[in-house]
Scaffold this active site. Structure first.
Site, PDB file in Angstrom:
ATOM      1  N   GLU A 229      85.106 -44.566 -22.415  1.00 22.14           N
ATOM      2  CA  GLU A 229      83.682 -44.793 -21.610  1.00 22.14           C
ATOM      3  C   GLU A 229      82.772 -43.774 -22.130  1.00 22.14           C
ATOM      4  O   GLU A 229      81.847 -43.449 -21.106  1.00 22.14           O
ATOM      5  CB  GLU A 229      84.145 -44.909 -20.104  1.00 22.14           C
ATOM      6  CG  GLU A 229      84.994 -46.187 -19.951  1.00 22.14           C
ATOM      7  CD  GLU A 229      85.485 -46.234 -18.506  1.00 22.14           C
ATOM      8  OE1 GLU A 229      84.758 -45.740 -17.759  1.00 22.14           O
ATOM      9  OE2 GLU A 229      86.473 -46.882 -18.242  1.00 22.14           O
TER      10      GLU A 229
ATOM     11  N   GLU B 267      92.766 -53.013 -21.698  1.00 23.59           N
ATOM     12  CA  GLU B 267      92.977 -52.991 -20.165  1.00 23.59           C
ATOM     13  C   GLU B 267      92.630 -54.603 -19.630  1.00 23.59           C
ATOM     14  O   GLU B 267      91.999 -54.635 -18.395  1.00 23.59           O
ATOM     15  CB  GLU B 267      91.914 -52.056 -19.581  1.00 23.59           C
ATOM     16  CG  GLU B 267      92.173 -50.668 -20.062  1.00 23.59           C
ATOM     17  CD  GLU B 267      91.183 -49.590 -19.488  1.00 23.59           C
ATOM     18  OE1 GLU B 267      90.837 -49.817 -18.557  1.00 23.59           O
ATOM     19  OE2 GLU B 267      91.279 -48.517 -19.975  1.00 23.59           O
TER      20      GLU B 267
END
Ligand code: G3I
Length: 358
Positions: free
Chosen positions: A165, A270
């Protein structure tokens, strides 16, 4: 005759209601499960690895959870146990117990382990956030963490989310402690250090929001393409795919196909498909919602199955049963985002995953 069937149906429904017990979670799923065909499992039916993020406490304490993990999956990611704070809570302290438990569970049950995550803006512990030192000292801190962790799991963890991220919603580098102290090179350094520690490990850049649209996605793609062009050892791109039932198929396809166009391995890393993105507090899971979720899982899997085989690192769901998902706690809402229900029975979404490779 019809009357008798109605009577049997009423008895079954009433009895299953009685059997639900004291441990019911806050948002129980209605019974929208599909028939269990014991001869089929996800890991046997899918032509690429299929995994989940797992939670050690649930493996230890909830037998149906452990059984589903063992039976259905062939790849595991630690939901939290390998993050910086968990592994490295003080400057000179590493705590391996939880992560080692998971790696040993995986070894005993013949599962691949994907490491998550070495460097993430969200997870440095307070000692690291408050660390005083010049750029060279910060470089040593980064290198020590990355190499100590990768070295500890060398030969046991096949792949890592090296940086997680790093791109903000506007497509530029996210402000974080690593960027402030080391500049944009913190990213390439993390990959280089990880590769030095375990040259056989597959190294991924992992992020969310590829399916939101081009702004963030182009930032991510530019980052990974620049790393490749610089000769940085990067082998894969992780698409978190924390997505929702009403995300457009076009956006999902663009996310997967643009990632594949980098030539890197692609990990749907995810995934969950939220059914209540608008936070409706009294929403109930219906057959209609279950069908929409099934269709979205099927589309995702079908699109992924169409990218080149040698780029298919696998699909990982973010935990196993609906009640295990971070979504309910994080947003305090009813939601049913995963392929198994609160009792670890297969949902229509499970069938959608199977149908995606037919
Ligand atoms: O273990 C402690 C417990 O001892 C304490 O009593 C409790 C009180 O809040 O907290 C527990 O820790 C929590 C931990 O999850 C385990 O449940 C943390 O507060 C909480 O912040 C942590 O949340 C995790 C989150 O990442 C932050 O690390 C979620 O479980 C996990 O699902 C989530 O996963 C992230 C991926 O790593 C990256 N991509 C997004 C994804 C979802 O947010």
């Amino acid at each position: 005759m019809k009357k008798y069937w109605l009577l049997i149906w009423a008895v079954v429904v009433a009895t299953s209601g009685c059997l639900k017990g004291q441990d019911d979670p806050v948002f129980p799923s209605p019974d929208l499960t599909i028939p269990e065909d014991e001869s089929i499992t996800l890991q046997s039916a899918l032509p690429f690895p299929i995994g989940a993020a797992v939670n050690n406490n649930l493996i230890r304490t909830r037998a149906p959870y452990r059984d589903v993990v063992i039976k259905e999956l062939n790849s595991l990611t630690a939901e939290n146990a390998m993050k910086f704070s968990q592994l490295h809570p003080a400057e000179n302290t590493y705590t391996w117990t939880e992560a080692d438990f998971l790696v040993e569970f995986a070894r005993q049950n013949n599962k691949r382990v994907h490491g998550h995550t070495l460097i993430w803006y969200k997870n440095p512990p307070s000692w690291a956030l408050n660390y005083q030192g010049d750029a060279a000292a910060w470089d040593r801190l980064l290198k020590n963490h990355v190499q100590t962790v990768v070295n500890h799991f060398k030969g046991k963890v096949v792949s890592w989310d090296v940086v997680n991220e790093a791109i903000a919603e506007n497509g530029t580098l996210r402000d974080c402690i690593w960027l402030q102290k080391l500049g944009p090179e913190y990213i390439s350094k993390s990959f280089i250090y990880a590769h030095e520690a375990d040259p056989n490990a597959l190294l991924f850049y992992n992020d969310y929001g590829h399916e939101y649209g081009p702004t963030k996605r182009n930032g991510i793609l530019k980052l990974v393409n620049d790393l490749k062009a610089q000769g940085v050892p990067i082998h894969g791109i992780g698409l978190q795919m924390h997505t929702r039932y009403n995300m457009s198929n076009n956006n999902i396809a663009d996310a997967i196909n643009t990632a594949a166009a980098t030539g890197l391995k692609v990990h749907i890393a995810e995934v969950e498909i939220s059914m209540n993105p608008d936070n409706i507090q009294d929403l109930t899971y219906s057959a209609g919602l279950a069908a929409q979720q099934k269709a979205k899982y099927e589309f995702l899997v079908r699109t992924y199955n169409a990218i080149p085989k040698n780029q298919q690192f696998g699909i990982t769901t973010w935990n196993v049963g609906d009640s295990d998902s971070w979504i309910r706690g994080e947003y305090n809402r009813p939601d049913w985002p995963l392929p198994f229900d609160d009792n670890y029975h297969r949902k229509a979404a499970y069938q959608g995953i199977l149908d995606g490779v037919k």
